[in-house]
Design a protein around this motif. Sequence first.
Motif, PDB file in Angstrom:
ATOM      1  N   PHE A 120      23.751 -41.914  20.922  1.00 15.42           N
ATOM      2  CA  PHE A 120      23.499 -40.628  20.604  1.00 15.42           C
ATOM      3  C   PHE A 120      21.911 -41.095  20.311  1.00 15.42           C
ATOM      4  CE2 PHE A 120      27.616 -38.599  20.775  1.00 15.42           C
ATOM      5  CZ  PHE A 120      26.970 -37.314  21.335  1.00 15.42           C
ATOM      6  N   GLN A 175      13.421 -38.907  23.321  1.00 20.15           N
ATOM      7  CA  GLN A 175      12.765 -37.822  23.506  1.00 20.15           C
ATOM      8  C   GLN A 175      11.116 -38.000  23.417  1.00 20.15           C
ATOM      9  OE1 GLN A 175      10.754 -36.053  20.488  1.00 20.15           O
ATOM     10  NE2 GLN A 175      10.375 -34.290  22.136  1.00 20.15           N
ATOM     11  N   GLU A 189      10.967 -48.846  13.740  1.00 20.83           N
ATOM     12  CA  GLU A 189      12.296 -48.667  13.204  1.00 20.83           C
ATOM     13  C   GLU A 189      13.320 -49.432  13.993  1.00 20.83           C
ATOM     14  OE1 GLU A 189      10.863 -44.254  11.417  1.00 20.83           O
ATOM     15  OE2 GLU A 189      11.940 -44.270  13.258  1.00 20.83           O
ATOM     16  N   ARG A 198      19.253 -31.022  10.582  1.00 23.07           N
ATOM     17  CA  ARG A 198      20.453 -31.544  11.289  1.00 23.07           C
ATOM     18  C   ARG A 198      21.592 -31.633  10.566  1.00 23.07           C
ATOM     19  NH1 ARG A 198      19.007 -34.751  16.571  1.00 23.07           N
ATOM     20  NH2 ARG A 198      16.970 -33.862  17.124  1.00 23.07           N
ATOM     21  N   PHE A 241      16.645 -45.004  11.755  1.00 20.98           N
ATOM     22  CA  PHE A 241      15.295 -44.239  11.833  1.00 20.98           C
ATOM     23  C   PHE A 241      15.127 -43.570  10.657  1.00 20.98           C
ATOM     24  CE2 PHE A 241      17.292 -45.199  15.862  1.00 20.98           C
ATOM     25  CZ  PHE A 241      16.252 -45.822  16.733  1.00 20.98           C
ATOM     26  N   GLY A 242      15.730 -43.754   9.679  1.00 19.45           N
ATOM     27  CA  GLY A 242      15.314 -42.939   8.327  1.00 19.45           C
ATOM     28  C   GLY A 242      15.338 -41.380   8.402  1.00 19.45           C
ATOM     29  N   ASN A 243      16.632 -41.078   9.113  1.00 16.62           N
ATOM     30  CA  ASN A 243      16.720 -39.657   9.231  1.00 16.62           C
ATOM     31  C   ASN A 243      18.011 -39.130   8.538  1.00 16.62           C
ATOM     32  OD1 ASN A 243      14.666 -39.243  11.242  1.00 16.62           O
ATOM     33  ND2 ASN A 243      16.073 -39.792  12.808  1.00 16.62           N
ATOM     34  N   LEU A 283      27.972 -43.364   9.141  1.00 14.92           N
ATOM     35  CA  LEU A 283      27.271 -43.189  10.162  1.00 14.92           C
ATOM     36  C   LEU A 283      26.059 -42.316  10.301  1.00 14.92           C
ATOM     37  CD1 LEU A 283      30.270 -41.469  12.400  1.00 14.92           C
ATOM     38  CD2 LEU A 283      28.916 -43.599  12.789  1.00 14.92           C
ATOM     39  N   PHE A 284      25.350 -42.388  11.285  1.00 14.84           N
ATOM     40  CA  PHE A 284      23.953 -41.663  11.801  1.00 14.84           C
ATOM     41  C   PHE A 284      24.132 -41.082  12.794  1.00 14.84           C
ATOM     42  CE2 PHE A 284      21.715 -44.553  14.618  1.00 14.84           C
ATOM     43  CZ  PHE A 284      22.582 -45.545  14.465  1.00 14.84           C
ATOM     44  N   GLU A 285      23.255 -40.063  13.138  1.00  6.86           N
ATOM     45  CA  GLU A 285      22.678 -39.240  14.251  1.00  6.86           C
ATOM     46  C   GLU A 285      23.860 -38.026  14.376  1.00  6.86           C
ATOM     47  OE1 GLU A 285      20.885 -38.814  17.230  1.00  6.86           O
ATOM     48  OE2 GLU A 285      19.653 -40.684  16.448  1.00  6.86           O
ATOM     49  N   GLY A 310      24.908 -35.916  16.272  1.00 10.36           N
ATOM     50  CA  GLY A 310      25.821 -35.925  17.452  1.00 10.36           C
ATOM     51  C   GLY A 310      26.924 -36.808  17.415  1.00 10.36           C
ATOM     52  N   ALA A 311      26.545 -38.114  17.084  1.00 15.39           N
ATOM     53  CA  ALA A 311      27.769 -38.979  16.815  1.00 15.39           C
ATOM     54  C   ALA A 311      29.023 -38.326  15.540  1.00 15.39           C
ATOM     55  CB  ALA A 311      27.357 -40.352  16.377  1.00 15.39           C
ATOM     56  N   MET A 350      27.661 -31.992  24.513  1.00 18.97           N
ATOM     57  CA  MET A 350      27.058 -32.437  23.264  1.00 18.97           C
ATOM     58  C   MET A 350      25.846 -33.404  23.823  1.00 18.97           C
ATOM     59  SD  MET A 350      30.375 -33.463  20.808  1.00 18.97           S
ATOM     60  CE  MET A 350      29.031 -33.644  19.572  1.00 18.97           C
ATOM     61  N   PHE A 390      21.678 -32.343  23.152  1.00 14.64           N
ATOM     62  CA  PHE A 390      20.845 -33.098  22.246  1.00 14.64           C
ATOM     63  C   PHE A 390      19.900 -34.055  23.458  1.00 14.64           C
ATOM     64  CE2 PHE A 390      24.165 -33.234  19.062  1.00 14.64           C
ATOM     65  CZ  PHE A 390      23.203 -32.534  18.200  1.00 14.64           C
ATOM     66  N   GLU A 449      17.351 -30.319  24.249  1.00 13.09           N
ATOM     67  CA  GLU A 449      16.372 -30.371  23.012  1.00 13.09           C
ATOM     68  C   GLU A 449      15.333 -30.905  23.264  1.00 13.09           C
ATOM     69  OE1 GLU A 449      17.382 -30.600  18.490  1.00 13.09           O
ATOM     70  OE2 GLU A 449      18.055 -32.590  19.322  1.00 13.09           O
ATOM     71  N   LEU A 474      12.164 -29.953  21.446  1.00  8.57           N
ATOM     72  CA  LEU A 474      11.329 -30.839  20.576  1.00  8.57           C
ATOM     73  C   LEU A 474       9.820 -30.733  20.671  1.00  8.57           C
ATOM     74  CD1 LEU A 474      14.081 -33.503  19.438  1.00  8.57           C
ATOM     75  CD2 LEU A 474      13.240 -31.457  18.185  1.00  8.57           C
ATOM     76  N   MET A 527      25.233 -26.919  20.807  1.00  2.57           N
ATOM     77  CA  MET A 527      24.238 -26.370  22.014  1.00  2.57           C
ATOM     78  C   MET A 527      23.662 -25.168  21.159  1.00  2.57           C
ATOM     79  SD  MET A 527      22.842 -26.204  24.906  1.00  2.57           S
ATOM     80  CE  MET A 527      23.723 -27.121  26.028  1.00  2.57           C
TER      81      MET A 527
END
Lengths: 216, 216
Positions: A102, A110, A145, B20, B56-58, B69-71, B73-74, B101, B105, B109, B113, B167
Amino acid sequence: MIPTITAFERSPDGGRGLARDMHVRWALEEVGQPYDVRLVSFDAMKQPAHVAISPFGNIPTYEEGDLALFESGAIVLHIAVRHPGLMPEDANAQARAIAWMFAAFSTMEQPILDRTTAVILERDAPWRDQRLPLVDDRIRKRLAELSRHLGDRDWLEGAFSAGDLVMVGVLRRLQRSGLLTEFPNLAAYVARGEARPAFKRAFEAQLAVAIAASSG
Amino acid sequence: MIPTITAFERSPDGGRGLARDMHVRWALEEVGQPYDVRLVSFDAMKQPAHVAISPFGNIPTYEEGDLALFESGAIVLHIAVRHPGLMPEDANAQARAIAWMFAAFSTMEQPILDRTTAVILERDAPWRDQRLPLVDDRIRKRLAELSRHLGDRDWLEGAFSAGDLVMVGVLRRLQRSGLLTEFPNLAAYVARGEARPAFKRAFEAQLAVAIAASSG
């Protein structure tokens, strides 16, 4: 059962392996699954028969018996969870590999697709030269990153996985931008992916289509 | 075990449910899984402790025992395959839900974005007014394709799934653009998602954080 994928009859990239069927071809080669390819023209991609499988009129699709799939990320994941070779065995490690998939198609791709828009679709726009450095800086942020995470590892988490496969595939879009060379460990990471025998077989297969199209 | 997610201490959207963590909160509410929330500041998101989980620091992240976990969607996929309520039982239908899914994304998206970039990051750029219509037309193309697929169905494929959840979440970013109202069946689709009790609980939870932050 031999699955059938779709690919461009004439790929806009002329055989550089940047169309999204490359992700799927590579995954199928990694797991040793033979496949058939049905080539589709730009016109056919927008017709009802293709759109019934791929609602956004894109390639690749993946057909296998009653299953008809679209979105290269979903197709690679489908292949990866059904064959050994692209997913770690540990459940938590699998979830992390899927997170990287993902991340590749969302967080990383993106701004890279924004660059493709800037360079191709907005090639003649009066703002092109002023705007491109802004787009490149957004990509650099993500590359920095990713580079920090990768460090001196070979792959994103332990052994090569479907997460690496799609991340390398996404980063390959930057080859002509010069941005990858600013991050030597990422350039080496992409080169490591491209050196895999399965990558080479997939690359040659899509290149053969482009050569046939250009001489046809 | 109660999972812990992260969310913005002060969300840039001021509580409109566009960050998110909303996807993940909604998914957890749909399956009836309680969760804890750890709020992180913009500064903390870039620090080693957070980056170790989220390269990615999100936000959001998702921690459950040994799993980090990150993201989004995952994370939603992880929740959806482990609890009843967000995935069809049939394996082929599951693969299609996962395709939606990735479509949300990636395919959908990406231009949305790009619009956020145009409206916020490039707000003062001299090309803003000339370029925005081009971006909007790229979004319209995808909305038209999605609208054609949806037709008069309630959800993308059969019953509500994780594909619909993400979605709808992605389309909600367009609320202030006016673009959604050009496609009445998509506007109704988003409204259907927002009317679900689980959505409302998730929305209220993230709004409470924004209200506390603004009065703090």
